[in-house]
Design a protein around this motif. Structure first.
Motif, PDB file in Angstrom:
ATOM      1  N   PHE A 198       0.808   4.605  -2.395  1.00 24.88           N
ATOM      2  CA  PHE A 198       0.461   5.763  -2.062  1.00 24.88           C
ATOM      3  C   PHE A 198       1.546   7.038  -2.114  1.00 24.88           C
ATOM      4  CE2 PHE A 198      -3.174   3.446  -0.612  1.00 24.88           C
ATOM      5  CZ  PHE A 198      -4.262   4.474  -1.014  1.00 24.88           C
ATOM      6  N   ASP A 199       2.947   6.316  -2.094  1.00 21.63           N
ATOM      7  CA  ASP A 199       4.035   7.083  -2.209  1.00 21.63           C
ATOM      8  C   ASP A 199       4.039   7.612  -3.670  1.00 21.63           C
ATOM      9  OD1 ASP A 199       6.448   8.294  -2.065  1.00 21.63           O
ATOM     10  OD2 ASP A 199       7.534   6.531  -1.440  1.00 21.63           O
ATOM     11  N   GLY A 249      -4.107   1.002  -5.342  1.00 21.44           N
ATOM     12  CA  GLY A 249      -4.137   0.986  -3.937  1.00 21.44           C
ATOM     13  C   GLY A 249      -5.583   0.320  -3.246  1.00 21.44           C
ATOM     14  N   VAL A 250      -6.540   1.196  -3.707  1.00 23.37           N
ATOM     15  CA  VAL A 250      -7.878   0.838  -3.373  1.00 23.37           C
ATOM     16  C   VAL A 250      -8.380  -0.408  -3.619  1.00 23.37           C
ATOM     17  CG1 VAL A 250     -10.088   1.665  -3.225  1.00 23.37           C
ATOM     18  CG2 VAL A 250      -8.235   3.371  -2.937  1.00 23.37           C
ATOM     19  N   PHE A 305       0.762  -0.981  -0.115  1.00 20.88           N
ATOM     20  CA  PHE A 305       0.112   0.157  -0.095  1.00 20.88           C
ATOM     21  C   PHE A 305       0.917   1.337  -0.077  1.00 20.88           C
ATOM     22  CE2 PHE A 305      -3.267  -2.668   2.177  1.00 20.88           C
ATOM     23  CZ  PHE A 305      -4.262  -2.618   1.193  1.00 20.88           C
ATOM     24  N   ARG A 306       1.915   1.107   0.709  1.00 18.33           N
ATOM     25  CA  ARG A 306       2.779   2.288   0.930  1.00 18.33           C
ATOM     26  C   ARG A 306       3.461   2.718  -0.262  1.00 18.33           C
ATOM     27  NH1 ARG A 306       8.410   3.040   2.157  1.00 18.33           N
ATOM     28  NH2 ARG A 306       8.633   4.769   3.705  1.00 18.33           N
TER      29      ARG A 306
END
Lengths: 514, 486
Positions: B402-403, B413-414, B398-399
């Protein structure tokens, strides 16, 4: 006591974990040793809690105390940062207290299929998660503890629960997991959009979302909202709750109602509001709206229930609605009321579930149509039910009143920051909420008295006429006494709690006063 | 002129090669003895020693004109492959020993495949990558068909073989196009070409075909359909090896080639990986929901896990730091452990019940609590529940998304978040059988004790999963080191 300052919170979180490991090491046949170990663990944990209560600086309750800040996962800049202030302290103590009560209550009557070892190990693991959530000051750490409670509760419902337990446990898990997955997404989004790129909750609070454009803030808040609102649970995300409560064993219901639901409301006060105040303003009226819908909807559902436990479960939806209404006003008064409401609901609804469990154990049914005359067959139990029901409906002089009444009152005068968002003047909107919430209290009185009347008053139904019903046992007294005393004490002297919370709440509410 | 050979750098491969040869010879003398697996496991442990000394040394060692490199990146993966190989031998010991199988050859083929993996970790040109990939794959064709009296195993071997050959052909074609356009065989050379020139559209075709070849190897949707049949039919230890080591080998090749060679030509690879990631997660999960056989369920779950692993790769081009690449590596390391553990538990249960149906797990919590606890830990770790190691794998994934922060990455990601929830449902389904249900009297149980080696493998993984779950810094640091030049 410098040593204690550094270590108290770590001990409070991890002593239960050590206790759980010990419980797992004891052979299953030595049930007595297992029970004593579990109880001793929870008592030692609570002793640490008392130490914290004694050492806590109440004049500076708004300041984080007992902080520890150690490196943990450097690669993702997440630290082991714990600390406690006036908002978290009452909840931490409540959690410790309720766990002791739960262990004592289970002493002689573990639900089928018994297995005291596994059951107590799960209770202790739950305590790790609950205590940890209230003290975590790092978003990743918070997330971990927030999630840790899921597995034990899943197994507790699924293994020791009622006939429909499989459905209820998986529903509980999927709902909360869905919320927390999006909450985590929100955390990460906040991390990368904030300038410092930190998970530290203290820094993020100071930062307050500055520099993040409004749309992004609204979306991130949306992630937080789903995570916390499902946990609370707010209408319309509440559908897992009645099933989970109805099927869970008594202790599971008590822990769920008394503590787990608070993780959601606590998240709003600790994370969502202070970290993204701008988005919070825009979201607040909608939260308020869902809160009052929850109050009325929960109450109406209660009136339609025939199962005592299911009724109490729906009453939780309504009561948490009051808490959320208080939070949504974004005022000092409202948020204080909300925290009082959390503690009061924890004590009172915890008690109600205990009593419902004891009633079920004695009559082997929770169907209110089959019950009746509890006061004649087990007068003490009947009176305790009456006392808790009165507290729950908000009778002045008992704790429930101070959660409910100020929350309603706070809606009379919501934060000025809401003007222009909730209509040209927030007053109109919130005063409408206030009136609706007030109607909710009337309904609450209705369903609780209705339950009391069906269960406690009258004469026993023919099928139980000659049943020998044992009145309150010693373990029950021991488990319940602290809760009953606190309901009364906090009802008579609410400042005991308001004084602790106010300093910390001011930190949050000042964000919305300008 | 002979090339200078750094024997220290090649020591792991040399030890493995010697072990393979010794195993073959010993098997001639002592057929079906326990000696071969013992030697094999010693050889694997022996090969770990130079990996450790090399990482302590820390220097980058480049050989053969830059086509073979022993750096931190290579060492992290060599370590992983060797540990996985050791665990696979532990898991196979009784399974292969008790069946009517060719014991010696099994370990010879297994170690040959592992040798290919260690080479893959160091390969830095197209030809070496191709040779390494084939060294990994060809022995596994035979391994998948090991139970030769079982038609399902034959089917597994044959399907795997056909798919393997097709994917190789596609990949080789793609590589030759890449070579033809760029004129470089070395990955660094391809990168330089991309930086210096505007690549023609044909280059994208080459990249696409190469990636499709890899997609077969790592069983990414829509090139995954062979996996469930092969996994179900193959002997379970081989399935464990395929789903962990062989898949990891494919991933390593993919990461190396994209990271070093294709990286500047973002437009040609990023959309492909993006689609593969989203499709693998979603379809893998949806298919896993419907399975009644645990091996098939784990097969689809590994397809979905592969999708999660591709997420950081899909966004890596938009992340300024190395964190996305580290994300893939960390995910891969954690996945290898927990998936291997799950398969070990499946073997242990099958020894008792002779069944791999999920319904045969009913009441395992009563009949064998220790095994049920470990299986629960592996499955919930795969689901990503804290504080079992899997949560950290999900977090780094996820990181990375979103990065990067691009709209596409956030959507991915969602999608991943929703898939993580769906995945929980089928993992928990097994947990539900084990803990919430009574044992099914119709299932016959034998009280054979779980062999020591199998228990040891499960225990090692359990400890690892718990330790890394509480202190993920250890593995995160490893991921970070992999991309730090020595």
């Amino acid at each position: 006591m410098e040593w204690f300052d550094d270590w108290a919170l770590t001990l409070a979180v991890f002593i239960p974990l050590v206790g759980m490991a010990l419980v797992l090491l004891i052979p299953r046949a030595q049930e007595q040793a297992i029970k004593v170990t579990a109880l001793a663990t929870s008592v030692v944990t609570a002793a640490v809690g008392i130490g914290i209560l004694v050492d806590f600086n109440y004049d500076k309750s708004g300041k984080l105390q007992f902080q520890a800040d150690e490196s943990w996962i450097d690669v993702i800049s997440s630290r082991y940062h714990v600390g406690i202030d006036g908002i978290a302290l009452p909840l931490l103590i409540l959690s410790m207290l309720v766990v002791i009560g739960c262990i004592i209550y289970s002493w002689d009557h573990f639900p089928e299929p018994r297995n005291a070892k596994a059951f107590l190990a799960l209770v202790l693991l739950l305590e790790v998660g609950m205590n940890g959530t209230f003290v975590a000051q790092d978003l990743i750490l918070f997330f971990i503890f927030f999630e840790v409670v899921l597995l034990p509760m899943f197994f507790m419902i699924g293994v020791w629960g009622g006939p429909n337990r499989e459905y209820a446990s998986i529903k509980f898990f999927l709902f909360t997991l869905f919320g927390s997955a999006l909450m985590l997404v929100g955390f990460l989004a906040l991390f990368f959009t904030s300038k410092q790129q930190t998970f530290d909750m203290v820094q993020l609070t100071q930062f307050g979302g500055a520099g993040i454009d409004h749309t992004t803030q609204m979306l991130i808040f949306g992630g937080f909202f789903l995570g916390f609102a499902i946990k609370v649970p707010m209408f319309p995300f509440h559908t897992w709750l009645p099933d989970a409560h109805t099927e869970a064993p008594t202790v599971g219901s008590v822990l769920l109602a008394a503590i787990l639901l608070k993780l959601g409301t606590y998240g709003f006060v600790r994370i969502a509001l202070p970290m993204l105040p701008d988005a919070a303003k825009d979201w607040a009226p909608w939260i308020g709206l869902l809160a009052v819908i929850g109050i009325i909807y929960g109450a109406l559902c209660c009136l339609a229930q025939t199962d005592m436990k299911r009724l109490i479960a729906f009453s939780s939806v309504a009561h948490m609605g009051f808490v959320m209404l208080g939070i949504s006003t974004l005022t000092d008064f409202g948020i204080n009321a909300a925290i009082f409401g959390m503690v009061a609901h924890g004590l009172i609804t915890g008690m109600l579930f205990f009593v419902a469990g004891s009633v079920q154990e004695r009559y082997e049914t929770r169907e209110m149509s089959r019950l009746g005359g509890l006061l004649t067959q087990a007068p003490k139990l009947g009176w305790i039910l009456g006392f808790s029901a009165m507290a729950s409906l908000g009778l002045p002089g008992l704790a429930g009143f101070w959660g409910e009444f100020p929350a309603i009152l706070s809606a009379y005068d919501p934060s000025a920051a809401l003007d222009g968002i909730a209509g040209s003047s927030a007053f109109t909107t919130y005063r409408t909420f206030m009136v609706i919430a007030a109607i909710g209290t009337v309904l609450a009185a209705g369903y609780l008295l209705f339950m009391l009347q069906r269960v406690a008053f009258g004469t026993p139904k023919p099928e139980f006429e000659n049943a020998h019903v044992h009145d309150v046992h010693v373990p029950e007294w021991l488990a319940w006494a602290p809760l009953l005393v606190l309901i009364l004490v906090l009802g008579i002297y609410p400042n005991l709690l308001f004084d602790v919370t106010d300093g910390a709440v001011t930190n949050v509410s000042t964000l919305f006063s300008g | 002129m002979n090339p200078t050979i750094d024997y220290h750098a090649l020591a792991p491969e040399i030890v493995l090669t010697v072990t393979v040869a010794v195993c073959l010879l010993v098997d001639l003398v002592a057929r079906r003895s326990e000696l071969v697996p013992r030697l094999a496991s010693l050889g694997v442990l022996g090969a770990i020693v130079p990996v450790i000394t090399l990482s302590v040394d820390g220097a980058n060692r480049t050989m053969f004109g830059g086509t073979y490199e022993v750096d931190n990146y290579a060492l992290v993966f060599k370590g992983l492959f060797l540990i996985v190989a050791y665990l696979t031998i532990l898991v196979s010991f009784h399974y292969i020993g008790e069946g009517d199988y060719y014991r010696g050859e099994f370990y010879v083929l297994l170690l040959t495949s592992v040798l290919g993996m260690t080479v893959m970790a160091s390969a830095r040109d197209l030809v070496t990558i191709f040779v390494a990939l084939e060294t990994i794959t060809i022995p596994t064709f035979a391994l998948a068909a090991w139970r030769k009296h079982d038609t399902k195993s034959n089917e597994a071997g044959l399907k795997y073989f056909l798919i393997g050959v097709i994917s190789t052909a596609v990949m080789l074609y793609g590589m030759s196009v890449v070579y033809g356009v760029s004129g470089a065989n070395k990955l660094v050379g391809i990168r330089e070409y991309l930086v210096d020139t505007n690549e023609p559209a044909l280059f994208a075709v080459g990249v696409f075909l190469t990636l499709v070849g890899f997609a077969f190897k790592v069983s990414a949707v829509p090139f995954h359909f062979w996996a469930p049949d092969t996994y179900e039919g193959a002997p379970t230890p081989v399935t464990a090896f395929l789903s962990v080591a062989s898949k990891a080998g494919g991933f390593v090749a993919l990461i190396t080639i994209v990271n070093i060679a294709f990286f500047p030509s973002k437009g040609s690879w990023q959309p492909v990986i993006f689609v593969l990631a989203a499709a693998s997660m979603t379809l893998g999960n949806l298919a896993a929901l419907r399975q009644t056989n645990i091996v098939r369920m784990l097969a689809y779950s590994s397809v979905a896990q592969g999708g999660f692993m591709l997420v950081p790769l899909a966004v890596a081009a938009d992340v300024s730091s190395n964190s996305a690449w580290e994300g893939v590596v960390v995910y891969l390391l954690i996945y290898a452990g927990m998936n291997l553990g799950a398969f070990a538990a499946v073997i242990a249960v099958a020894r008792r019940t002779g069944s791999a149906e999920i319904s045969s797990y009913a009441g395992l919590g009563r009949t064998d609590p220790a095994l049920a606890v470990m299986m629960t830990i592996f499955l919930f770790s795969l689901a990503g529940i804290p504080f079992l190691a899997g949560w950290f794998a999900k977090l780094v994934m996820f990181r990375a998304a979103f990065d990067s922060g691009t709209t596409g990455a956030v959507i991915l990601g969602v999608v991943a978040a929703i898939n993580a929830v769906i995945a929980f449902f089928y993992y928990a389904g097994v947990g539900r059988q084990m803990w919430f249900r009574e044992p099914d009297p119709a299932v016959e149980r034998t009280a054979v004790p779980t062999p020591l080696t199998l228990n040891a493998a499960m225990l090692i993984v359990t400890v690892g999963v718990l330790a890394l779950g509480v202190y993920p810094q250890a593995i995160a640091r490893l991921g970070e080191l992999a991309f730090t030049p020595g």
